[in-house]
Design an enzyme around this catalytic site. Structure first.
Site, short mmCIF file in Angstrom:
data_model
loop_
_atom_site.label_atom_id
_atom_site.label_comp_id
_atom_site.label_asym_id
_atom_site.label_seq_id
_atom_site.Cartn_x
_atom_site.Cartn_y
_atom_site.Cartn_z
N GLY A 215 0.71 -1.30 -0.15
CA GLY A 215 0.25 0.27 -0.40
C GLY A 215 0.59 1.13 -0.35
CB SER A 216 1.44 3.84 -1.19
OG SER A 216 0.05 4.04 -2.28
CG PHE A 279 -3.97 3.75 4.39
CD1 PHE A 279 -3.32 2.49 3.60
CD2 PHE A 279 -3.04 3.98 5.33
CE1 PHE A 279 -2.83 1.41 4.18
CE2 PHE A 279 -2.64 2.40 6.39
CZ PHE A 279 -2.38 1.21 5.39
CD GLU A 280 -4.39 4.66 -3.73
OE1 GLU A 280 -5.42 3.81 -3.61
OE2 GLU A 280 -4.81 6.35 -3.79
CG MET A 281 -5.88 -1.21 1.73
SD MET A 281 -4.74 -2.28 3.06
CE MET A 281 -5.98 -1.65 4.05
#
Length: 347
Positions: A215-216, A279-281
């Site tokens: 993620g990022s 919040f990127e998965m």
């Protein structure tokens, strides 16, 4: 005795989904064209409503509010744990994009945990308000849209946009869609929100140092956002980053995002003064591109990544330790980049 053994076995099998030692989730199975991705393994719109209703009925600290309806008339729930205006409030926003579903599964797990009337939750309710909009795009989540998505590799069972083809995360300035209108008018303008985590899913081939990430994250980058709000956003990111890193199965990079206020990360921080974290998965459930879809074998770890990061944020805001979070890690957090498929992976 048999019942005890059976219950223990079920617990071990269930819990082991999250604790078996593996590499970073980013190194988990990719979609290779041979897998069948089925939405019925995830929570349907109908079951989502039932689950949040059940949580509200179990706990005196949880309230359920319907903030509006989608284009196709599906209810948009707001789940509120605690509602003391003297306490700080965090809002978890999930599934603005219908094909980004594991973040919603994580939110439902956290809601279920908060519905337990144990001592820890009673103490939390005295210290913090925790709000959830667990699925802003229910039409896209089931592929009930007025445009062709037959080119999606999982069969068009879910898609990014809402029913009329609008990306809800580009509608935070105009508020032309009923989903974003409901979010702004009945949540963001109705309650005093201090922190917001905007959960999404990104492609499956993002990497740092040639290692695929799980993620990022990124704070608001619009220059008009108050510096104090940006700093609070960075502190929120520090808490959630550490929670994932400490578990050992996740690897987070820095998202390479823009400055536009049409997206939640920037627009909500600018307009409302909310400390906002993206919040990127890793990976999506359906998409036209094979580099974006992720196989289902990593689902449990990705869901748990969402759970542990949410719970860490809640606890840090509740005990105010978030105010001491060191944000200098952002200076060295590497920006992710796209990693092409290896030659042997291409069929």
């Amino acid at each position: 005795m048999k019942k005890i053994i059976l219950s223990t076995l079920i617990f071990i099998l269930t819990f082991s989904t999250f604790v078996l030692p593996v590499g970073a989730v980013g190194q988990g199975p990719n979609y290779n064209g041979n897998e069948t991705i089925k939405n019925e393994r995830l929570t349907s719109n109908e079951d989502l409503i039932k689950e949040v209703e059940r949580a509200a009925s179990r706990s005196e600290n949880i309230e359920l509010e319907i903030i509006g309806q989608s284009v196709k008339g599906r209810d948009l729930p707001l789940v509120k744990f605690g509602n003391n205006p003297d306490n700080p409030t965090i809002l978890f926003l999930t599934q603005q994009h219908g094909n980004e579903q594991l973040v919603t599964e994580a939110a439902l797990n956290v809601i279920k945990g908060l519905s337990n009337n144990n001592r820890h939750n009673r103490e939390l309710a005295d210290q913090v308000n925790v709000f959830f909009v667990p699925r802003l795009n229910p039409d896209g989540a089931v592929g009930d849209v007025d445009f062709d998505i037959s080119n999606h590799l999982a069969g068009g069972q879910s898609t990014r946009a809402n029913a009329v083809g609008v990306d809800l995360n580009r509608d935070h300035s105009t508020l032309e869609q009923p989903e974003t209108y409901a979010l702004h008018h009945n949540v963001l303008r109705a309650y005093d929100i201090d922190y917001l985590v905007d959960f999404h899913h990104q492609g499956a081939r993002s990497a740092i140092d040639d290692q695929l990430v799980s993620g990022s994250i990124l704070y608001p980058t619009n220059p008009g956002v108050d510096p104090g709000v940006t700093e609070m956003s960075k502190q929120l990111g520090k808490i959630m980053y550490d929670a994932v890193e400490d578990r050992g199965f996740g690897l987070l990079g820095k998202y390479n995002g823009g400055t536009a206020n049409t997206i939640a990360r920037n627009g909500l921080a600018y307009e409302y003064g909310i400390a906002t974290l993206l919040f990127e998965m890793r990976g999506m459930s359906d998409h036209p591109s094979a580099t974006t879809i992720l196989g289902q074998k990593s689902n449990g770890y990705l869901i748990q990544q969402g759970v542990v990061s949410m719970e860490a944020a809640i606890d840090a805001i509740a005990d105010r330790s978030i105010n001491e979070a060191d944000t200098s890690f952002w200076d060295t957090l590497e920006v992710q980049s796209f990693k092409p498929f290896e030659e042997e992976e291409v069929e």
